[in-house]
Design an enzyme around this catalytic site. Structure first.
Site, short mmCIF file in Angstrom:
data_model
loop_
_atom_site.label_atom_id
_atom_site.label_comp_id
_atom_site.label_asym_id
_atom_site.label_seq_id
_atom_site.Cartn_x
_atom_site.Cartn_y
_atom_site.Cartn_z
N GLU A 182 2.66 5.36 -14.42
CA GLU A 182 1.28 5.30 -14.91
C GLU A 182 1.28 5.72 -16.37
O GLU A 182 1.90 6.73 -16.74
CB GLU A 182 0.38 6.25 -14.10
CG GLU A 182 -1.08 6.23 -14.60
CD GLU A 182 -2.01 7.13 -13.79
OE1 GLU A 182 -1.64 7.54 -12.68
OE2 GLU A 182 -3.12 7.40 -14.28
N CYS A 229 -2.38 7.84 -6.42
CA CYS A 229 -1.69 6.57 -6.68
C CYS A 229 -0.97 6.01 -5.46
O CYS A 229 -0.87 4.79 -5.30
CB CYS A 229 -0.75 6.72 -7.86
SG CYS A 229 -1.68 6.94 -9.40
N ASP A 256 5.33 6.49 -9.67
CA ASP A 256 4.94 7.49 -10.69
C ASP A 256 5.70 8.81 -10.63
O ASP A 256 5.11 9.89 -10.84
CB ASP A 256 3.43 7.77 -10.63
CG ASP A 256 2.58 6.53 -10.88
OD1 ASP A 256 3.16 5.46 -11.14
OD2 ASP A 256 1.34 6.64 -10.79
N GLN A 292 -6.49 5.13 13.30
CA GLN A 292 -7.13 3.89 13.76
C GLN A 292 -6.10 2.78 14.00
O GLN A 292 -6.31 1.63 13.61
CB GLN A 292 -8.19 3.43 12.77
CG GLN A 292 -9.25 4.48 12.44
CD GLN A 292 -10.20 4.02 11.37
OE1 GLN A 292 -10.97 3.09 11.58
NE2 GLN A 292 -10.14 4.68 10.22
N THR A 340 0.72 10.69 -6.63
CA THR A 340 0.41 11.69 -5.65
C THR A 340 -0.13 10.99 -4.40
O THR A 340 -0.70 9.91 -4.48
CB THR A 340 -0.67 12.70 -6.16
OG1 THR A 340 -1.88 12.00 -6.43
CG2 THR A 340 -0.20 13.41 -7.40
N LYS A 363 1.89 0.65 -15.31
CA LYS A 363 0.54 0.38 -14.82
C LYS A 363 -0.47 1.30 -15.51
O LYS A 363 -0.19 2.49 -15.71
CB LYS A 363 0.49 0.57 -13.30
CG LYS A 363 0.78 1.99 -12.81
CD LYS A 363 0.87 2.00 -11.30
CE LYS A 363 0.99 3.35 -10.68
NZ LYS A 363 -0.09 4.31 -10.91
N LYS A 417 -4.47 3.59 -11.22
CA LYS A 417 -3.91 4.33 -10.08
C LYS A 417 -3.19 3.37 -9.13
O LYS A 417 -2.17 3.71 -8.55
CB LYS A 417 -5.02 5.09 -9.33
CG LYS A 417 -5.83 6.04 -10.22
CD LYS A 417 -4.97 7.01 -10.99
CE LYS A 417 -5.80 7.97 -11.82
NZ LYS A 417 -4.99 8.70 -12.80
C1 C5J Z 1 -1.02 9.48 -9.66
C2 C5J Z 1 -2.83 10.65 -10.70
N1 C5J Z 1 0.16 8.95 -9.94
N2 C5J Z 1 -2.90 11.58 -9.75
N3 C5J Z 1 -1.87 9.70 -10.69
O1 C5J Z 1 -1.29 9.83 -8.52
O2 C5J Z 1 -3.62 10.66 -11.61
#
Ligand code: C5J
Length: 237
Positions: free
Chosen positions: A80, A170, A32, A210, A166, A137, A140
């Site tokens: 996205e 996503c 994205d 973990q 981010t 897509k 997310k």
């Molecule tokens: C992504 C969002 N790509 N933050 N989308 O992280 O809505």
């Protein structure tokens, strides 16, 4: 490939432990990196975010992408976005929050988060080239309602180098989806970005906690030399 004298695998100094990657079975997944998230006037900004926070990931991603292209590993970009009629956008997603502009509204880069609009484009620095795969897509996660799983399976991919934005949305969702499907995921720490510095730090911590609950984390300074050691592109091996 059989019998070749080339190093077809490499070890990346990652956390929580070094990871051995078989390069023919490894893809670079860039999530994205769209104008809608990184530039003023797009989806990210309309949600109230400081989009300049994501800019620092661009140069490291471009460096990893360049080495990945030279090495000839599979490169997959995701975007996205939604169909113009919004038939793939759940009302809950459209109506949530109090953004200045909602998904589908006209903005300075075209309709917010709509496929085919200027804001939906991948930023110029990371424009896909021929042979690279672009997955559109609606969610997310990059596996949800896409053919990403089939694309990777058809090419024998088992490992993912994950970059993009981010970190906590996503990138996390996709890494979790991939982990559940059996992929080994190495998230490249300086090649992912968040609007929130705390989420960036904690998001990376969560992946490698973990014993590596979702995957591994390493920076581009560790990934690039390992990939560059594959001095003969896979296409010539
Ligand atoms: C992504 C969002 N790509 N933050 N989308 O992280 O809505």
């Amino acid at each position: 490939m059989a019998g070749a004298n080339y190093p077809l695998s490499g070890t990346v100094a990652a956390e929580p432990a070094p990871i051995d990657l078989d390069w023919p079975a490894t893809a670079l997944l860039i999530i994205d990196m769209q104008r809608d998230f990184l530039q003023p006037g797009g989806f990210g900004e309309t949600l109230g975010n400081d989009v300049s926070q994501l800019a620092r990931a661009v140069e490291p991603i471009a460096a990893v992408l360049s080495v990945a292209r030279e090495a000839g590993i599979l490169v997959v970009h995701t975007r996205e976005g939604h169909l113009p009629d919004l038939s793939d956008a759940p009302p809950a997603k459209i109506e949530r929050g109090t953004p200045r502009l909602r998904i589908g509204d006209p903005g300075p880069m075209g309709r917010i988060l709509i496929r085919g609009e200027p804001g939906h484009d991948i930023i110029a620095e990371l424009t896909p080239i021929g042979g690279e795969i672009v997955i559109d897509k609606p969610g997310k996660g990059a596996f949800y309602a896409t053919d990403l799983g089939k694309v990777l399976q058809d090419r024998g991919i088992a490992n993912l180098l994950v970059c993009g934005v981010t970190t906590e949305v996503c990138v996390h969702t996709t890494t979790r989806e991939a982990n559940d499907r059996g992929y080994e995921c190495l998230v490249v720490s300086d090649c992912v970005g968040s609007y929130f510095p705390d989420f960036q730090r904690i998001g990376l911590e969560m992946i490698k906690a973990q014993g590596g609950i979702f995957g591994w984390v390493a920076d581009s300074g560790a990934v690039i030399p390992a990939l560059a050691a594959l001095s003969t592109p896979l296409s010539q091996v």
